[in-house]
Motif scaffolding. Structure first.
Motif, PDB file in Angstrom:
ATOM      1  N   ASN A 181      -4.394  -0.861  -2.825  1.00 42.07           N
ATOM      2  CA  ASN A 181      -4.735   0.371  -2.116  1.00 42.07           C
ATOM      3  C   ASN A 181      -6.229   0.498  -1.817  1.00 42.07           C
ATOM      4  O   ASN A 181      -6.699   1.564  -1.451  1.00 42.07           O
ATOM      5  CB  ASN A 181      -4.291   1.599  -2.921  1.00 42.07           C
TER       6      ASN A 181
ATOM      7  N   GLY B  34      -8.411   4.589 -11.257  1.00 42.87           N
ATOM      8  CA  GLY B  34      -7.074   4.020 -11.420  1.00 42.87           C
ATOM      9  C   GLY B  34      -6.377   3.682 -10.108  1.00 42.87           C
ATOM     10  O   GLY B  34      -5.150   3.694 -10.042  1.00 42.87           O
ATOM     11  N   VAL B  35      -7.138   3.347  -9.070  1.00 36.40           N
ATOM     12  CA  VAL B  35      -6.554   2.981  -7.778  1.00 36.40           C
ATOM     13  C   VAL B  35      -6.007   1.559  -7.873  1.00 36.40           C
ATOM     14  O   VAL B  35      -6.691   0.650  -8.349  1.00 36.40           O
ATOM     15  CB  VAL B  35      -7.627   3.061  -6.651  1.00 36.40           C
ATOM     16  N   LYS B  36      -4.776   1.369  -7.409  1.00 39.46           N
ATOM     17  CA  LYS B  36      -4.189   0.026  -7.392  1.00 39.46           C
ATOM     18  C   LYS B  36      -5.002  -0.848  -6.440  1.00 39.46           C
ATOM     19  O   LYS B  36      -5.372  -0.408  -5.348  1.00 39.46           O
ATOM     20  CB  LYS B  36      -2.738   0.075  -6.924  1.00 39.46           C
ATOM     21  N   PRO B  37      -5.306  -2.092  -6.815  1.00 37.93           N
ATOM     22  CA  PRO B  37      -6.116  -2.968  -5.961  1.00 37.93           C
ATOM     23  C   PRO B  37      -5.572  -3.121  -4.537  1.00 37.93           C
ATOM     24  O   PRO B  37      -6.351  -3.229  -3.593  1.00 37.93           O
ATOM     25  CB  PRO B  37      -6.098  -4.304  -6.713  1.00 37.93           C
TER      26      PRO B  37
ATOM     27  N   ALA C 284     -10.041   0.335  -9.763  1.00 38.70           N
ATOM     28  CA  ALA C 284      -8.867   0.208 -10.634  1.00 38.70           C
ATOM     29  C   ALA C 284      -9.195   0.754 -12.026  1.00 38.70           C
ATOM     30  O   ALA C 284      -8.378   1.449 -12.633  1.00 38.70           O
ATOM     31  CB  ALA C 284      -8.425  -1.250 -10.720  1.00 38.70           C
TER      32      ALA C 284
ATOM     33  N   ASP D 164      -1.792   6.506  -1.604  1.00 42.21           N
ATOM     34  CA  ASP D 164      -3.051   6.574  -2.350  1.00 42.21           C
ATOM     35  C   ASP D 164      -4.108   5.612  -1.808  1.00 42.21           C
ATOM     36  O   ASP D 164      -5.124   5.361  -2.460  1.00 42.21           O
ATOM     37  CB  ASP D 164      -2.807   6.274  -3.831  1.00 42.21           C
TER      38      ASP D 164
ATOM     39  N   ARG E 280       0.851  -1.192   0.000  1.00 40.81           N
ATOM     40  CA  ARG E 280       0.000   0.000   0.000  1.00 40.81           C
ATOM     41  C   ARG E 280       0.877   1.228   0.000  1.00 40.81           C
ATOM     42  O   ARG E 280       2.000   1.197   0.472  1.00 40.81           O
ATOM     43  CB  ARG E 280      -0.871   0.034   1.248  1.00 40.81           C
TER      44      ARG E 280
END
Length: 116
Positions: free
Chosen positions: A90, A85-88, A81, A52, A49
């Protein structure tokens, strides 16, 4: 896939749409924390993490199955995601389940509890 009403608009598969009155019960609180006021484990449970991190807490009646909950968590991570566009890694989701009598939507009344 109606059923869940969340800020990410992620419903649970197999859940029927609720009445219009119930759908209007969605309450969303969004807040942003400064770096100094936001502490988290960057590698808790071996999941990477960063700053973000998005924390989602859902309070809902305890009516969903384990499979529905798994589908919800996966759909939230997938949708975030895709956009924005959030990384999984996070996406942190906390589901708090309560029984209907634990709610008061106003006027000091228990709207969904057992009859008096």
């Amino acid at each position: 896939m109606p059923g869940w009403r969340a800020a990410t608009a992620v419903p649970t598969p197999g859940k029927r749409a609720r009445s219009r009155r119930r759908r209007k019960r969605l309450l969303v609180s969004v807040s942003r924390r400064s770096a100094a006021g936001f502490a988290f484990g960057p590698h808790y449970l071996s999941i990477a993490r960063d700053a973000d991190l998005v924390v989602i807490q859902i309070t809902a009646n305890a009516t969903r199955t384990i499979d529905q909950k798994r589908a919800l968590y996966a759909a939230i991570a997938r949708n975030l995601a895709d956009n924005p566009g959030v990384k999984p890694g996070n996406v942190f989701v906390n589901l708090v389940e309560v029984s209907p009598e634990n709610w008061s939507f106003g006027d000091g009344l228990m709207q969904d509890g057992p009859p008096m």
